[in-house]
Design an enzyme around this catalytic site. Structure first.
Site, short mmCIF file in Angstrom:
data_model
loop_
_atom_site.label_atom_id
_atom_site.label_comp_id
_atom_site.label_asym_id
_atom_site.label_seq_id
_atom_site.Cartn_x
_atom_site.Cartn_y
_atom_site.Cartn_z
N ASP A 187 6.44 -33.11 -23.12
CA ASP A 187 7.44 -33.68 -22.24
C ASP A 187 8.79 -33.14 -22.68
OD1 ASP A 187 8.43 -35.52 -20.25
OD2 ASP A 187 9.23 -36.66 -21.92
N ASP A 230 13.27 -30.90 -4.57
CA ASP A 230 12.83 -32.28 -4.36
C ASP A 230 13.25 -33.13 -5.56
OD1 ASP A 230 11.60 -34.53 -3.47
OD2 ASP A 230 9.54 -33.82 -3.83
N SER A 266 -2.26 -57.92 -19.03
CA SER A 266 -3.49 -57.12 -18.92
C SER A 266 -4.10 -57.20 -17.52
CB SER A 266 -4.51 -57.58 -19.96
OG SER A 266 -4.66 -58.98 -19.91
CA CA Z 1 12.83 -35.70 -1.85
#
Ligand code: CA
Length: 578
Positions: A187, A230, A266
């Site tokens: 990441d 986007d 949970s």
């Molecule tokens: Ca978009």
């Protein structure tokens, strides 16, 4: 090394249960935790009894020796995980004794007591899942200990701190390393969204679409109408060549697009242990193929859950969710979901969940936050369970703190829906005289026995409701309804700058009615292996009930239907999928 297969499965389950308990599944509140050693002792015993039962039943189902049954079980486990190899270690310690015990017709309780994975503490009752032996307890224990031999493994007695034992430390590490190694990438942008499914990845919150830029993530308002990229990962971007208008502006502007965020326990995370893992007659290698994925999702299945589920269920039933309904209503909401739930979460211990919230007041769309702590404020494994329950005044203060935090983090125009606690008497009423999965083959273990075994070991998720004591079950419901009333009052009286607060009862009655109307039976709404959580069917039905109720009573929360949905589909197809 044939005998070496002996305890791998047992360890697998010990580890599973440890992972799950360390995930605080039965721990309602930090300040009332059981000491670790006591917890691990109960878990070790539970894991052992499960495993020995499974091996005994496998040998019964396949008419094979105990040794063969163990080998069979180990071969079901995923090879990649190296779980198959674990047995080598443990068999050296336990192997021959267990085979001898099982072949002398000792049941799982006896075996696990003999090898000291189950221990009777001074002044405490003898914990057992199966009916007591006819010859009497003392005679049977003496006999089984004699068979097991006197030299029992003192060094692992009680197995307190299993993962800290030198030879298991490695194994615990391996599971962690395995899951991390299979991450396709690191990441890199440091935001909370991910391209990886499990380990709190996109099974839990909408998939990232550009993991190098931290300004790109689901839920934000489009950056410069997403003409060039986007920015909110909803699959809608670019400019219509016919008129030069950006698609985000054309299809989404003014459509009240918003996301869904769950603060849950949970039940919200959708805890589930597949029954095929513990049922000898249904066991197969294929049945265990999802074992590692399940472990790296903390034995939760948020991708199929009633609030944020988005994938077709592979664990029975079907998927329906508030998120999917919200998406159908407005396709601009694509991927805007966050499931911030944790096994064991209750009103008083959700600070870390709150801090994992990803919503920017300035840049992001409003959100519908569902606060659903449906049991753990009254459910705990303490002997004095009533004393350990959250009190109404504590509930009020916990929820006020949560709402203050949300008011500082949610964009204006958001909504918070508080869901009341469930009435867990439903569990006992529908399960107590049914056979527990381990008891189905020989018709010897009911849920009543299972619940009482869990309580005895102090690993019962809910001593108040999973109990044969009717007065106690009523008391637990009484407290649950007091706590729900606190939520109701808060929704009525408290005002916040960035959201309105609404209250919903947990729709148990409607759930049962709806399911029975379509020919189902109430017990099917409960998870079979834990006898506690809502099943896949219940998840989907609750979603449809809640959705309809919100639509009827508070349509403003959901926003209007987007008139451009079919055009979005025509231009962007599946919008990049999930
Ligand atoms: Ca978009």
């Amino acid at each position: 090394m044939r005998i070496c297969w002996i305890m791998a499965p047992s360890l697998t389950f010990l580890l599973l249960f440890i992972l799950l308990l360390n995930g605080t599944s039965s721990i309602p509140n930090g300040k009332r935790k059981l000491p670790h050693s006591e917890k691990h002792q109960g878990v070790a015993c539970l894991g052992c009894v499960f495993m020995v039962s499974i091996v005994e039943q496998l040998s019964q189902v396949h008419n094979s020796t105990t040794e063969k049954a163990m080998e069979r079980f180990c071969n079901y486990l995923p090879e990649l995980s190296q779980l198959r190899g674990i047995c080598v270690l443990v068999a050296k310690l336990f192997g021959p004794r267990i085979i001898k015990l099982i072949e002398n017709h000792m049941n799982a309780d006896m075996v696990c007591h003999s090898i000291h994975l189950c221990k009777q503490s001074a002044g405490q009752p003898y914990c057992h899942l199966y009916p007591l032996p006819k010859v009497g307890l003392n005679v049977a224990i003496k006999k089984s200990k004699r068979l097991a031999g006197t030299k029992v493994l003192n060094n692992i007695q009680g197995l307190s701190g299993l993962c800290s034992l030198p030879f298991l430390k490695n194994l615990c590490k391996k599971i962690e390393v395995f899951t991390k190694k299979h991450l396709p990438y690191e990441d890199t942008d440091g935001d909370k969204f991910s391209l990886f499914p499990t380990l709190r990845g996109y099974h839990w919150r909408g998939r990232d679409c550009n993991d190098r830029e931290s300004s790109v993530y689901p839920g934000r308002r489009p950056d410069n109408w997403d003409t060039g990229k986007d920015s909110n990962c909803n699959g809608i971007w670019g400019v219509d060549p016919k008129d030069g208008i950006p698609y985000e502006q054309k299809f989404c502007n003014g459509t009240e697009s918003k996301g869904i965020i769950l603060l849950g326990d949970s039940a919200g995370a959708h805890f589930h242990i597949p029954p095929e893992w513990v049922t000898a007659s249904q066991m197969s290698e294929e049945g265990f193929s999802n074992l590692l994925e399940a472990i790296s999702n903390e034995l939760d299945w948020p991708q199929f859950s009633g609030i944020t589920g988005f994938l077709n269920s592979t664990i029975g039933g079907w998927t329906d969710s508030i998120y999917l309904n919200l998406l159908r209503r407005n396709r601009c909401n694509h991927r805007d979901y966050q499931n911030l739930s944790k096994n064991g979460a209750s009103s008083g211990n959700i600070r870390d969940l709150l801090e994992s919230l990803a919503r920017n007041q300035q840049f992001d769309k409003p959100a519908i936050v569902i606060f659903a702590m449906v049991g753990n404020d009254v459910c705990n494994g303490q002997r004095d369970t009533v004393k350990a329950m959250t009190r109404p005044a504590e509930m009020r203060s916990n929820v006020n703190q949560t709402l203050n935090y949300l008011d500082n983090h949610l964009p204006k125009g958001s909504h918070v829906i508080l869901v009341g606690l469930a009435d867990g008497r439903f569990l006992w009423e529908n399960l107590h005289n049914r056979y527990f999965p381990l008891g189905q083959l020989n018709k010897d273990v009911t849920y009543e026995q299972y619940y009482s075994f869990l309580s005895c070991l102090q690993v019962n998720s809910c001593n108040g409701w999973m109990s044969s004591n009717g007065t106690l079950r009523d008391l637990t419901t009484e407290r649950a309804s007091e706590l729900s009333n606190v939520l109701k009052e808060i929704a009525k009286s408290e005002k916040y700058a960035n959201f309105d607060v609404l209250y919903l009862d947990f729709p148990l009655k409607q759930l049962v009615e709806l399911w029975q109307k379509s020919g189902g039976e109430a017990w099917q709404l409960i998870e079979p292996v834990d006898g506690f959580h809502p099943s896949q069917i219940a998840q989907a039905l609750v979603a449809s009930i809640i959705w309809k109720q919100i639509l009827r009573d508070w349509p403003h929360v959901l926003g209007k239907e987007n008139p451009f949905n079919s055009e979005i589909e025509a231009v962007f197809n599946s919008q990049g999928g999930h």
